[in-house]
Design an enzyme around this catalytic site. Structure first.
Site, PDB file in Angstrom:
ATOM      1  N   SER A   1       0.806  -1.222   0.000  1.00  0.00           N
ATOM      2  CA  SER A   1       0.000   0.000   0.000  1.00  0.00           C
ATOM      3  C   SER A   1       0.839   1.272   0.000  1.00  0.00           C
ATOM      4  O   SER A   1       0.335   2.347  -0.289  1.00  0.00           O
ATOM      5  CB  SER A   1      -0.953   0.017   1.202  1.00  0.00           C
ATOM      6  OG  SER A   1      -0.249   0.273   2.398  1.00  0.00           O
TER       7      SER A   1
ATOM      8  N   LYS B   1       0.885   3.933   7.218  1.00  0.00           N
ATOM      9  CA  LYS B   1       0.169   4.816   6.309  1.00  0.00           C
ATOM     10  C   LYS B   1       0.637   6.261   6.510  1.00  0.00           C
ATOM     11  O   LYS B   1       1.265   6.603   7.520  1.00  0.00           O
ATOM     12  CB  LYS B   1      -1.342   4.765   6.573  1.00  0.00           C
ATOM     13  CG  LYS B   1      -2.012   3.415   6.297  1.00  0.00           C
ATOM     14  CD  LYS B   1      -2.117   3.125   4.820  1.00  0.00           C
ATOM     15  CE  LYS B   1      -2.903   1.837   4.562  1.00  0.00           C
ATOM     16  NZ  LYS B   1      -2.172   0.637   4.988  1.00  0.00           N
TER      17      LYS B   1
END
Length: 215
Positions: free
Chosen positions: A133, A172
């Site tokens: 990601s 993230k």
């Protein structure tokens, strides 16, 4: 210089080989494992004898600092060892105990070369990345991210975010947006995670990425 034992010669040979390969000196633990010595105290005893007999010099104010007598003083360096506390998801969050649970535990570590060692290395830890990601931020599956322990983050920083309700962690970009936090992937194929601000905890922000390049 007086004659030395076979074991001490083995240690000297390992010090030279290790420094030639890496440009810095090994830790006592690495000497123990490489030379098949029973304990780190035995390594330290032999290093003291080598220092007494003039084969090496050690700086008591610098951890893991060894200089081979007659070698360049560039051998005398301080190497930071960064503990690898586990894995972090770069994708869907995965169950990972919070980093503080590992405090004082027996875990892997790696040596960070002196030229890459930031200030306050004792406040650093590392996690292995699982997933893709964050690939557009040049972080991919199998990388090791080095993080600085902190509970605070600025918008846009890459963080290890702990979701206590789910008991999961994820890597993230962090964005505080009103009463919510958006955990943003760096992969257009993946959706952000949006949670109430009081339902997410920052456990560290990324300061370096380490990658093993295949030969």
């Amino acid at each position: 210089m007086s004659a030395i034992s076979t074991r001490q010669q083995q240690i000297l040979d390992f010090l030279r080989e290790y420094h030639t390969d890496r440009s810095y000196m090994p830790s006592i633990r690495e000497i123990q494992l490489a030379c098949g010595i029973s304990s780190t105290s035995v390594v330290d005893y032999n290093l003291r004898l080598l220092e007494r007999d003039g084969y090496i010099r050690r700086d008591p104010d610098i951890s893991r600092a060894i200089e081979l007598v007659g070698e360049s003083e560039a051998d005398l360096v301080e190497v930071a060892r960064i503990p690898v506390l586990g894995a972090i998801a770069a994708g869907e969050p995965i169950p990972v105990p919070e980093a503080s649970a590992y405090a004082g535990g027996d875990h892997d570590s790696f040596a960070l070369p002196p030229e890459l060692t930031p200030r306050d290395p004792d406040n650093l830890y590392a996690l292995r990345v699982k997933g893709y990601s964050m690939i557009d931020a040049f972080v991919t599956d199998g990388d090791i991210v080095v993080l600085r322990h902190t509970r605070d983050a600025r918008n846009g920083e890459m963080v290890a975010a702990w979701l206590p309700m789910q008991e999961e962690a994820t890597l993230k970009h962090f964005y505080l947006e009103g009463e919510n936090v958006r955990l943003m992937p760096a992969n257009p194929a993946m959706e952000p995670i949006i949670v109430p601000a009081d339902s997410v905890q920052v456990h560290g922000k990324v300061v370096a990425v380490m990658r093993k390049v295949a030969a």
